[in-house]
Design an enzyme around this catalytic site. Structure first.
Site, PDB file in Angstrom:
ATOM      1  N   HIS A  60       0.768  -1.156  -0.221  1.00 14.67           N
ATOM      2  CA  HIS A  60       0.091  -0.113   0.054  1.00 14.67           C
ATOM      3  C   HIS A  60       0.900   1.191  -0.066  1.00 14.67           C
ATOM      4  O   HIS A  60       1.734   1.456   0.949  1.00 14.67           O
ATOM      5  CB  HIS A  60      -0.835  -0.028   1.192  1.00 14.67           C
ATOM      6  CG  HIS A  60      -2.035   1.257   1.195  1.00 14.67           C
ATOM      7  ND1 HIS A  60      -3.275   1.184   0.580  1.00 14.67           N
ATOM      8  CD2 HIS A  60      -1.814   2.681   1.655  1.00 14.67           C
ATOM      9  CE1 HIS A  60      -3.865   2.280   0.611  1.00 14.67           C
ATOM     10  NE2 HIS A  60      -3.111   3.270   1.293  1.00 14.67           N
ATOM     11  N   CYS A  61       0.606   2.191  -0.887  1.00 16.27           N
ATOM     12  CA  CYS A  61       1.426   3.414  -1.046  1.00 16.27           C
ATOM     13  C   CYS A  61       0.783   4.651  -0.827  1.00 16.27           C
ATOM     14  O   CYS A  61      -0.214   4.769  -1.542  1.00 16.27           O
ATOM     15  CB  CYS A  61       2.295   3.343  -2.745  1.00 16.27           C
ATOM     16  SG  CYS A  61       3.109   4.910  -2.872  1.00 16.27           S
ATOM     17  N   PRO A  62       1.013   5.139   0.359  1.00 13.58           N
ATOM     18  CA  PRO A  62       0.439   6.423   0.502  1.00 13.58           C
ATOM     19  C   PRO A  62       0.512   7.626  -0.436  1.00 13.58           C
ATOM     20  O   PRO A  62      -0.306   8.601  -0.484  1.00 13.58           O
ATOM     21  CB  PRO A  62       0.832   7.004   2.016  1.00 13.58           C
ATOM     22  CG  PRO A  62       2.177   6.213   2.094  1.00 13.58           C
ATOM     23  CD  PRO A  62       1.929   4.968   1.270  1.00 13.58           C
TER      24      PRO A  62
ATOM     25  N   ASN B 180      -1.998   6.887  -2.632  1.00 14.75           N
ATOM     26  CA  ASN B 180      -3.244   6.709  -1.598  1.00 14.75           C
ATOM     27  C   ASN B 180      -3.984   5.589  -2.221  1.00 14.75           C
ATOM     28  O   ASN B 180      -5.255   5.464  -2.416  1.00 14.75           O
ATOM     29  CB  ASN B 180      -4.406   7.920  -1.921  1.00 14.75           C
ATOM     30  CG  ASN B 180      -5.408   7.747  -0.984  1.00 14.75           C
ATOM     31  OD1 ASN B 180      -5.337   7.471   0.099  1.00 14.75           O
ATOM     32  ND2 ASN B 180      -6.471   8.542  -1.486  1.00 14.75           N
ATOM     33  N   ASN B 181      -3.419   4.460  -2.458  1.00  9.89           N
ATOM     34  CA  ASN B 181      -4.337   3.231  -2.985  1.00  9.89           C
ATOM     35  C   ASN B 181      -3.024   1.857  -2.760  1.00  9.89           C
ATOM     36  O   ASN B 181      -1.588   2.222  -2.485  1.00  9.89           O
ATOM     37  CB  ASN B 181      -4.448   3.312  -4.316  1.00  9.89           C
ATOM     38  CG  ASN B 181      -5.323   2.248  -5.008  1.00  9.89           C
ATOM     39  OD1 ASN B 181      -6.054   1.458  -3.845  1.00  9.89           O
ATOM     40  ND2 ASN B 181      -5.633   2.378  -6.277  1.00  9.89           N
TER      41      ASN B 181
END
Length: 309
Positions: free
Chosen positions: A160-162, A165-166
Site C-alpha cells: 500500500h503506497c500512501p 493513496n492506494n
C-alpha cells in the site's frame, strides 16, 4: 469441513463459513465484478490524500521553477523550447500515471461473497482447501492479501503506497511503475537543468540570470535540487524493485514473508507482458492506454461517480 460441497474451508482466524441465516450485511458489497469495474475507485484515507496532494504540489513547484525561473528568462530560444516541452510532457505523463494508479481498482476481491451459494457455484473439487478473509468476509484467491487501509483483499497485492493513496496490485501495478519512472526522469531532468543554470548564473555574475532576484533564485533552485535528489533516489529504487518483482513473478509482500511459491512462476519476459499487456510497444509507457472517456461521461450522466472503498 462442509459435507455438502465436499471441500475444506479455512481462514486464519477459524471463523465459520457464512450461512444463509448469518447477520452479516453484504448489501453494500454484493455488486458483481462488472459493476465494480464501472466505479471510480478512491480510498478515503486522510494520510493518503495528504500525500497524494503533496505529490502534485511538488511536481507543480518543480514545473514552476523550471519554466519561470530557468527557461523563460534564457536567451537561448531553442534551449528553452526543447527543455520546456520535454519537462512538461514528462510532468503530464507522471501526474497522469499517478491518477491512473490512485483511481484504478487494484484488484479488490468483492466483499461478502463467502456464502454457501457462491461456494456451490465455484464447483470445487472434493478435498480442495479454500480460504476466507474474516475481515471482509470474502473468499481469498491465491496470492491475495488483506489491506487494513483499503479494508479489502487485493489480488497480487504488492504494497500500500500512501503517495498514490492506494494499494499496488494486479490491476494498477503498470501505472505505478510508469509513475515511478516518469518521476525519476523529471527529477533527473530538473537536476541537470539546475546544474546548467547555476553554471550560467555564476559565469554571468547573476546579471540577467533570472527575472527573480539572485537570493530568491538561489533559494528556489536549492529547494528544487533537494526535491529532485530525494525523489530521484526514492523513485529510481522503487522502479528497480518493481521491475525485479515483476520479472521474478513475486510481490513485495511475498518476498518479505519469504513465501514459497505455490503457483507456477512466469518467465521474466512473460511477467512483463502480463503486467504491461501484450507485446512490447509504445503502449507500455502510455498511461492513457485503456482510458475510456466515453465510459466516464456515461457515468456522469447516471448521477456522478461512485466511490468504492
Amino acid at each position: 469441513t462442509m459435507q455438502s460441497s465436499g471441500h475444506r474451508f479455512r481462514d486464519v482466524e477459524h471463523h465459520p463459513l457464512l450461512a444463509d441465516n448469518d447477520s452479516y450485511d453484504s448489501s453494500s458489497s454484493s455488486s458483481s465484478e462488472a459493476d465494480m469495474a464501472d466505479r471510480v475507485w478512491f480510498i478515503r484515507d486522510g494520510c493518503g490524500m495528504v500525500c497524494a496532494i503533496m505529490t502534485w504540489l511538488l511536481v507543480v513547484y518543480a514545473d514552476f521553477v523550471v519554466t519561470f525561473v530557468m527557461l523563460l528568462p534564457s536567451k537561448d530560444f531553442w534551449y528553452s523550447v526543447i527543455n520546456g516541452v520535454l519537462f512538461n510532457c514528462l510532468a503530464v505523463l507522471a501526474l497522469s500515471s499517478h491518477l491512473r494508479t490512485m483511481l484504478t481498482d487494484p484488484g479488490a476481491v468483492p466483499k461478502g461473497n463467502a456464502t454457501k451459494e457462491y461456494m456451490d457455484n465455484l464447483q470445487l473439487k472434493p478435498g480442495e482447501v479454500i480460504y476466507k478473509c474474516p475481515k471482509c468476509c470474502s473468499i481469498k484467491p491465491e496470492r491475495a492479501h488483506h489491506c487494513s487501509i483499503c479494508k479489502r483483499c487485493i489480488r497480487k497485492m504488492d504494497h500500500h503506497c500512501p503517495w498514490v493513496n492506494n494499494c499496488v496490485g494486479e490491476k494498477n501495478q503498470r501505472f505505478f511503475v510508469l509513475f515511478t519512472m516518469y518521476i525519476a526522469l523529471i527529477s533527473a531532468h530538473a537536476l541537470v537543468l539546475c546544474g546548467f543554470q547555476f553554471f550560467s548564473c555564476v559565469r554571468g555574475q547573476w546579471t540577467e540570470c533570472s527575472d527573480f532576484s539572485p537570493p530568491v533564485t538561489v533559494i528556489l533552485m536549492i529547494f528544487l535540487c533537494l526535491e529532485g535528489f530525494l525523489f530521484l533516489t526514492f523513485t529510481a529504487v522503487m522502479f528497480g524493485t518493481q521491475i525485479h518483482s515483476i520479472c521474478n513473478d513475486e510481490t513485495e509482500i511475498e518476498r518479505l514473508k519469504s513465501e514459497k511459491p505455490t503457483w507456477e512462476r512466469r518467465l521474466r519476459w512473460e511477467g512483463m507482458k502480463s503486467v504491461f499487456g501484450g507485446q512490447p510497444s509504445l503502449l507500455w509507457i502510455n498511461p492513457f492506454a485503456g482510458f475510456r472517456i466515453r465510459r466516464l461521461l456515461l457515468r456522469g450522466k447516471k448521477g456522478g461517480p461512485e466511490f468504492s472503498v
